[in-house]
Design an enzyme around this catalytic site. Structure first.
Site: not given
Ligand code: M6R
Length: 613
Positions: A2, A27, A74, A100-101, A486, A490, A493, A509, A608
């Site tokens: 948020c 956020r 969020w 937020n929280g 990674e 990506k 996402e 395996h 984010k």
């Molecule tokens: O801000 P941070 O690096 O601590 O965030 C960790 C993850 O939330 C962040 O890397 C998330 O996996 C991203 N959306 C990856 O693209």
């Protein structure tokens, strides 16, 4: 999660609020709202959907108020809907709040309030907190400030709250625990935000609010107190961020811009730290905990998501170069599984935002048990940066796209520097090899640029060929295994295609059962010590008719001739090669996402900065 904004001053609050919410949309973006104070009345407008939907709705309202708060959500408690959107209004209609929280004990508080006759218009924990504050104020007949303090002492969980009250037409009340809040200081005005990006262009002076602090903010006055009602002196800092760094700069999406930012971001992470000619690394954070590092029996890397992938690579690097035991932990597991930690442990915390709740709490726990924390963080002044005993910023610049790209390569860069520096301190690395690695590292920015300059059209074509696949498998070995993970993350996402990353040899395996002519398998197969092994793994997929897409070194005939589609990257030492091999995977995900019509900068369900556990 948020995003929160607030303004109190002498100009109309609305433009700051709406533009600020757009900057904080990374956020969370499932609903948004604002509240404005018109002297004797509070006006709230809120709507499910993105900030653009709110903007349409607010275009016709009276916008002249010089005080207001805003929120982009969020969802945690309750689906994204108009009712669950913030700001929330209290039972009496006299208070409004954005939050937020997560208020963890909200159910018990709600129960109490329901018995007293309160009714609720949303499913949120935030509305409960607001009415709890109002109830305390009414029962104790006390000032709002006092009621907030009493309430916050009774809630558990994390929060940043901003409150407006009909009674105080010139004041925003703000408090924080566990979620970020920045206050920008202007001439007769104050700007509030979950981060400093909304206030760029307005002020360069900011105060980062700490946990358990309450701020009473008027146009000319910022009063800071702790929950014990003691006055604190706000620590004013200069903001080191430019407006251009949070704009798209002509690119269609932030994600693409940030992929293209990488040569500069990696260079910035190296600048002033790497002297390849002299074979020297300067990292003052490492120097400041030298004794701890030299004596450490192990290093534990704690992170989430993409940062965890960087951490895994950190493990490979540090163990190889520094001959010290390294463990990599998912912060969310580490914080709850009662790990054995003591003062001999050094923890490396990796985080782009510096606000990830799981990472933050895991570090707090470890610190309580005596561990030393070294933070590798992108956002300057963030909670993890401030909690760390020492650290090194990644200097990637603001990353707005929800899918992390340049923050990841900047993290890898700092981990490389960290490993080389520690190896030098421990004497575990031959001087000539160390210098050779440093020279390789210095060449990375231009090699990344070369990939961007030469492979773009090829990658677009590959994206178009495979955009309709239902699943993808990503395989790599050694230093390229974290890159396979990674690459898969990506793609998931930003395209919503199911993808799995696996160690290439482990694939036989189990996951090999998935392979048929419909499955694209992405191999990260640059030339390294396990190259021949990965070639065999490629053969195994090919003989099962899987479609092979390979990221290979420029002169690699063997791997390229085996593949259906190939992406060439410059030759590099295997230790630095991941900084190159990840670039095509980011671009591939981006273009597949775009082809499939996803909102690549704000993929569904994500945020984010994950400030809830
Ligand atoms: O801000 P941070 O690096 O601590 O965030 C960790 C993850 O939330 C962040 O890397 C998330 O996996 C991203 N959306 C990856 O693209």
């Amino acid at each position: 999660m948020c995003g929160i904004v607030g303004y109190v001053g002498h100009r109309p609050a609305y433009p700051y609020l709406i533009e600020g919410l757009k900057k904080l949309e990374y956020r969370g973006y499932d609903s948004a709202g604002i509240a404005l104070h018109f002297g004797n009345a509070l006006k709230v407008v809120k709507k499910a959907g993105k900030v653009a939907a709110l903007e349409e709705l607010t275009a016709v309202i009276e916008q002249g108020s010089p005080i207001g708060i805003g929120h982009t959500r969020w969802a945690t408690h309750g689906i994204p809907s108009d009712n669950n959107a913030h700001p929330h209004t209290s039972q009496s209609g006299k208070l409004v709040l954005v939050h937020n929280g997560i208020i963890e004990n909200y159910a018990a508080l709600k129960e109490e309030l329901l018995k007293k006759g309160y009714t609720f218009h949303s499913d949120t924990d935030s509305e409960v907190l607001l009415n709890f504050i109002e109830d305390i104020q009414q029962n104790n007949n006390c000032a709002l400030e006092e009621a907030i303090r009493i309430a916050l002492k009774r809630v558990s969980g994390a929060y940043v709250i901003l409150l407006l009250s009909e009674e105080y037409p010139q004041t925003i009340f703000a408090a924080r625990k566990g979620s970020p809040l920045v206050i920008g200081i202007g001439q007769g005005e104050h700007f509030l935000g979950s981060d400093a990006s909304p206030m760029l262009g307005y002020t360069k002076e900011v105060v980062y609010i700490n946990d358990y602090e309450l701020a009473i903010i008027k146009p000319d006055e910022l009063i800071l107190k702790n929950l014990g009602n003691e006055r604190l002196t706000p620590f004013v800092q200069q903001l080191d961020m430019e407006l251009a760094s949070i704009e798209k700069g002509g690119y269609e999406h932030f994600m693409l811009k940030e992929i293209y930012d990488q040569p500069a971001a990696i260079y910035d992470s190296l600048r002033g730290r790497l002297d390849a000619q002299q074979g020297q690394i300067t990292l003052s954070g490492v120097d400041s905990i030298k004794d701890k590092l030299m004596a450490a029996r192990r290093i534990i890397i704690v992170a989430c998501g993409t940062s965890w992938h960087a951490g895994l690579l950190g493990e490979y690097l540090i163990e190889e170069l520094c001959r010290v035991n390294v463990e990599v932990e998912y912060a969310s597991e580490f914080r709850y599984r009662n790990p054995v930690i003591d003062e001999h442990d050094v923890i490396i915390a990796l985080s782009q935002s510096g606000e990830t709740a799981d990472t933050l709490v895991a570090l707090e726990n470890a610190k309580t048990q005596g561990a030393t924390i070294f933070g590798i963080v992108n956002v300057v002044g963030s909670s993890i940066a401030r909690l760390s005993d020492a650290g090194a910023y990644t200097h990637a610049g603001p990353e707005i796209g929800v899918a992390s790209t340049k923050a990841f390569t900047a993290q890898l860069t700092v981990l490389q520097l960290f490993a080389l520096k520690l190896a030098q301190m421990k004497g575990t690395l031959d001087k000539t090899v160390a210098q050779e690695l440093m020279q390789e590292l210095a060449l990375v920015p231009e090699k990344v640029q070369h990939i961007l300059d030469t492979q773009l059209e090829n990658i677009k074509k590959i994206a178009s060929t495979y955009k309709d696949a239902r699943d993808f498998l990503y395989l790599g070995r050694g230093y390229n295994f974290p890159i396979a993970l990674e690459g898969a993350l990506k793609l998931k996402e930003v395209s919503y295609i199911h993808a799995e990353g696996y160690p290439a040899a482990e694939m036989k395996h189990g996951p090999i059962a998935l392979v048929d002519e419909h499955l694209p398998v992405v191999f990260v197969a640059t030339k390294d010590r396990v190259h021949e092994k990965i070639i065999s793994n490629m053969q195994e997929i090919k003989s099962r008719r899987g479609k092979l897409i390979a990221v290979v070194s420029e002169d690699d005939q063997t791997a390229s001739s085996l593949s259906d589609d190939c992406i060439f990257i410059p030759q590099a030492h295997e230790i630095v090669a991941p900084l190159l091999s990840v670039i095509p995977l980011q671009l591939l995900s981006y273009y597949i996402g775009v082809e499939r019509g996803s909102d690549v900068d704000k993929p569904r369900n994500l945020a984010k900065s994950v400030t809830v556990e």
